[in-house]
Write an enzyme that holds these catalytic residues in place. Structure first.
Site, PDB file in Angstrom:
ATOM      1  N   ASP A 118      33.772  38.863  36.447  1.00 30.59           N
ATOM      2  CA  ASP A 118      32.389  38.815  37.825  1.00 30.59           C
ATOM      3  C   ASP A 118      32.934  40.076  38.303  1.00 30.59           C
ATOM      4  O   ASP A 118      32.436  39.541  39.397  1.00 30.59           O
ATOM      5  CB  ASP A 118      32.168  37.452  37.976  1.00 30.59           C
ATOM      6  CG  ASP A 118      33.129  36.381  38.527  1.00 30.59           C
ATOM      7  OD1 ASP A 118      34.033  37.303  38.680  1.00 30.59           O
ATOM      8  OD2 ASP A 118      32.344  35.762  39.171  1.00 30.59           O
TER       9      ASP A 118
ATOM     10  N   ASP B  43      45.486  32.112  46.167  1.00 26.33           N
ATOM     11  CA  ASP B  43      44.904  31.617  46.835  1.00 26.33           C
ATOM     12  C   ASP B  43      45.284  29.912  46.047  1.00 26.33           C
ATOM     13  O   ASP B  43      45.995  29.949  45.398  1.00 26.33           O
ATOM     14  CB  ASP B  43      43.706  31.730  46.116  1.00 26.33           C
ATOM     15  CG  ASP B  43      43.805  32.428  44.996  1.00 26.33           C
ATOM     16  OD1 ASP B  43      44.844  32.292  44.076  1.00 26.33           O
ATOM     17  OD2 ASP B  43      43.090  33.170  44.141  1.00 26.33           O
TER      18      ASP B  43
END
Ligand code: PGA
Length: 261
Positions: free
Chosen positions: A137, A68
């Protein structure tokens, strides 16, 4: 999915490094999928030490591909993932700059940058070993909760929690970009071997959800359950909420040494 629980993150790094070195010895033009963040640092230090102590090990033909990149940060920006991985790993391993690949966060056509990057991944022959971290998360790369389980490389918006988690690299949360380009979960699933590293209690719940919870877009890392060759390397703290920890330890203790991961 193979879950390995070891006392420290250094122990996990040793296992992952051995697998990577074995790959590069047998396939000098291997494609290594790399991750940024704090988790893989012990692995990268161990790989650099390994390169210096083994003269027969060359990374000159290896390609490194990133998961990313932040939108808006050019390749020379110190917090861009491309600059970060060069500084933390690829320069020291001797991987030439033109063999380090990342989505371009400053591409004029962000809408189609994902497709361009997918084509680049295909052109180098796909990823042999992909190193992964996990977000607190449950995110995988920058696939935040709710990401399609079959998604491809595309533009995503970071959650407030991820921006706060990453503020330590920027000094100020306001400087953390809101947008990123990230390999999709479907893209990551195409790597031939996935190695997830996690350490510390802050990752324990996400690890439990990913490894022992249901396969759900609400915990993107649970998509690992769908892949035929996954190794999850955990230190004691990251494994602290796993209900089958005893079984994973038993399995590892009885695994034939020649088998590797
Ligand atoms: P960390 O990040 O290694 O810095 O904890 C992991 C991630 O966000 O995927």
């Amino acid at each position: 999915m193979e879950v390995v629980i070891l006392p420290t993150s250094e122990d996990c790094a040793e296992i992952a490094a051995t697998a990577i070195e074995r790959l590069v010895h047998t396939k000098p033009s291997a494609v290594l999928g790399v991750a940024t963040g704090s988790t893989p640092i012990p692995l990268y230090r161990r790989l650099i030490r390994g390169r210096h102590s083994d003269a027969s090990l060359s990374y000159a033909n290896v390609h490194a591909v990133l998961l990313d990149e932040y939108v808006g940060l050019g390749r020379e920006h110190p917090q861009s993932y491309r600059a970060t991985i060069r500084q933390e790993l690829t320069d020291a391993l001797g991987i030439p700059d033109h063999q380090v690949h990342a989505p371009d966060g400053t591409a004029e056509d962000l809408q189609h940058e994902g497709q361009r990057y997918e084509a680049q991944l295909a052109a180098v022959g796909g990823v042999d070993i992909q190193i992964l971290g996990i977000g607190s998360d449950g995110h995988l790369a920058f696939n935040e909760p709710g990401s399609s389980l079959t998604s491809r490389t595309r533009l995503k918006t970071l959650t407030a929690r991820t921006r706060e988690d990453n503020a330590r690299f920027f000094g100020n949360v306001n400087d953390v970009p809101h947008h990123v380009l990230t390999q999709g979960l479907g893209t990551i699933l195409e790597a031939r071997h996935l190695i997830l590293l996690a350490s510390g209690t802050s990752k324990a719940q996400a690890v439990r959800d990913a490894v022992e919870g249901p396969l759900t877009a609400q915990c993107p890392a649970s998509v690992l359950q769908w892949h035929p060759h996954v190794t999850v390397l955990l230190d004691r703290d990251a494994a602290s909420l796993l209900s089958r920890a005893e079984y994973y330890r038993y399995t590892w203790a009885h695994k034939p040494a020649w088998q590797g991961i």
